[in-house]
Design a protein around this motif. Structure first.
Motif, short mmCIF file in Angstrom:
data_model
loop_
_atom_site.label_atom_id
_atom_site.label_comp_id
_atom_site.label_asym_id
_atom_site.label_seq_id
_atom_site.Cartn_x
_atom_site.Cartn_y
_atom_site.Cartn_z
N PHE A 1 4.38 -1.11 -8.63
CA PHE A 1 3.54 -0.64 -8.07
C PHE A 1 2.28 -0.94 -7.91
O PHE A 1 1.65 -1.19 -7.50
N THR A 2 2.70 -0.92 -9.19
CA THR A 2 1.16 -1.38 -9.63
C THR A 2 0.24 -2.42 -9.25
O THR A 2 -0.64 -2.96 -9.31
N LEU A 3 1.38 -3.57 -9.15
CA LEU A 3 0.65 -5.05 -9.41
C LEU A 3 0.41 -5.12 -8.19
O LEU A 3 -0.19 -5.91 -7.16
N ILE A 4 1.58 -4.07 -7.41
CA ILE A 4 1.29 -4.59 -5.77
C ILE A 4 -0.02 -4.13 -4.71
O ILE A 4 -0.64 -4.43 -4.55
N GLY B 1 -5.25 -3.96 -3.21
CA GLY B 1 -6.76 -3.25 -3.47
C GLY B 1 -7.22 -4.60 -3.13
O GLY B 1 -8.61 -4.71 -2.68
N LEU B 2 -7.21 -6.32 -4.35
CA LEU B 2 -8.05 -7.69 -4.31
C LEU B 2 -7.80 -7.86 -3.03
O LEU B 2 -9.53 -8.27 -3.01
N VAL B 3 -6.99 -8.32 -2.43
CA VAL B 3 -6.91 -8.53 -0.78
C VAL B 3 -7.85 -7.71 -0.09
O VAL B 3 -9.25 -8.67 0.62
N MET B 4 -7.55 -6.28 -0.16
CA MET B 4 -8.58 -6.09 0.85
C MET B 4 -10.25 -5.78 0.51
O MET B 4 -10.78 -5.40 0.97
N VAL C 1 -11.68 -8.04 -0.79
CA VAL C 1 -11.62 -9.75 -1.43
C VAL C 1 -12.11 -9.87 0.45
O VAL C 1 -13.47 -10.29 0.89
N VAL C 2 -11.54 -8.57 1.53
CA VAL C 2 -12.10 -8.47 3.10
C VAL C 2 -13.31 -7.91 3.25
O VAL C 2 -13.87 -8.82 3.94
N VAL C 3 -13.10 -6.71 2.63
CA VAL C 3 -14.16 -6.53 3.00
C VAL C 3 -15.19 -7.13 2.79
O VAL C 3 -16.91 -7.19 3.54
N PHE C 4 -15.22 -7.79 1.48
CA PHE C 4 -16.29 -8.52 1.18
C PHE C 4 -16.87 -9.45 2.21
O PHE C 4 -18.37 -9.66 1.94
N GLY C 5 -15.70 -9.70 2.38
CA GLY C 5 -16.79 -11.16 3.19
C GLY C 5 -16.51 -10.76 4.37
O GLY C 5 -17.90 -11.18 4.44
N ILE C 6 -15.77 -9.54 5.01
CA ILE C 6 -17.11 -8.57 5.97
C ILE C 6 -18.50 -8.79 6.33
O ILE C 6 -19.11 -9.25 7.30
N LEU D 1 -6.03 3.08 -12.99
CA LEU D 1 -7.11 2.55 -11.62
C LEU D 1 -6.80 1.68 -10.23
O LEU D 1 -8.07 1.87 -9.71
N VAL D 2 -5.51 1.76 -10.14
CA VAL D 2 -5.33 0.87 -8.97
C VAL D 2 -5.59 2.29 -7.70
O VAL D 2 -5.69 1.97 -6.98
N THR D 3 -4.55 3.43 -8.22
CA THR D 3 -5.41 4.72 -7.62
C THR D 3 -6.82 4.62 -7.39
O THR D 3 -7.43 5.30 -5.65
N LEU D 4 -7.55 4.48 -7.94
CA LEU D 4 -9.23 5.02 -8.21
C LEU D 4 -9.99 3.39 -7.14
O LEU D 4 -10.89 4.14 -6.27
N CYS D 5 -9.00 2.29 -7.16
CA CYS D 5 -10.44 1.58 -7.01
C CYS D 5 -9.70 0.29 -5.68
O CYS D 5 -10.72 0.20 -5.31
N CYS D 6 -8.73 0.14 -5.96
CA CYS D 6 -7.56 -0.66 -4.77
C CYS D 6 -6.50 0.51 -3.70
O CYS D 6 -7.13 0.03 -3.22
N CYS D 7 -5.66 0.62 -4.00
CA CYS D 7 -4.44 1.44 -3.30
C CYS D 7 -4.39 2.75 -4.07
O CYS D 7 -3.22 2.52 -4.25
#
Ligand SMILES: [Zn+2]
Length: 131
Positions: free
Chosen positions: A101-104, A109-112, A114-119, A59-65
């Motif tokens: 690695f999954t949590l990091i 991914g969550l921060v990214m 949020v940043v993209v969403f904020g932009i 899920l992290v690979t697909l969605c986040c990082c």
């Protein structure tokens, strides 16, 4: 019971001699709680296979990082292979790495996101106010 030090009779169960104050223990060196079962703290070495975090890392690979998600998948795959090879310590270590690695990756991914969403929000506000 009689005091071993001065011989004065004291009540049974009295902690100290009423005459001289010496401790009145019948068996002072008997360890308390000596019947406690051993081996309960660390758990059995032949326990269940550690959680491998394979689904989470995918899920992290697909969605986040992607890079950290792939690292998580690699370690998740090692959990099963090492466990099946009888390497329980290695399987547990790989499970820890997969989790790390999954949590990091999830956190980055969550921060990214949020940043993209904020932009995108800022861009939308800017576009709206420009009209
Ligand atoms: Zn005494």
């Amino acid at each position: 019971m009689y005091c071993k030090k001065c011989g004065v009779q004291n009540a049974d169960g009295a902690p100290t001699c009423t005459a001289c104050g010496a401790p009145l223990t019948k068996n002072p060196y008997q360890p308390v709680g000596a019947q406690q079962p051993f081996g309960q703290v660390g758990g059995s070495m032949m326990g269940e296979k550690p959680k491998n975090y394979l689904v989470e890392s995918i899920l992290v690979t697909l969605c986040c990082c992607l890079p950290l998600g792939i690292a998580g998948i690699v370690f998740a795959a090692q959990v099963d292979s090492k466990w099946n090879a009888g390497d329980q310590h290695g399987a547990i270590a790989s499970a820890d790495n997969a989790k790390k690695f999954t949590l990091i990756g999830f956190g980055i991914g969550l921060v990214m996101n949020v940043v993209v969403f904020g932009i995108q929000i800022l861009a939308a506000i800017g576009a709206a106010s420009a009209q």
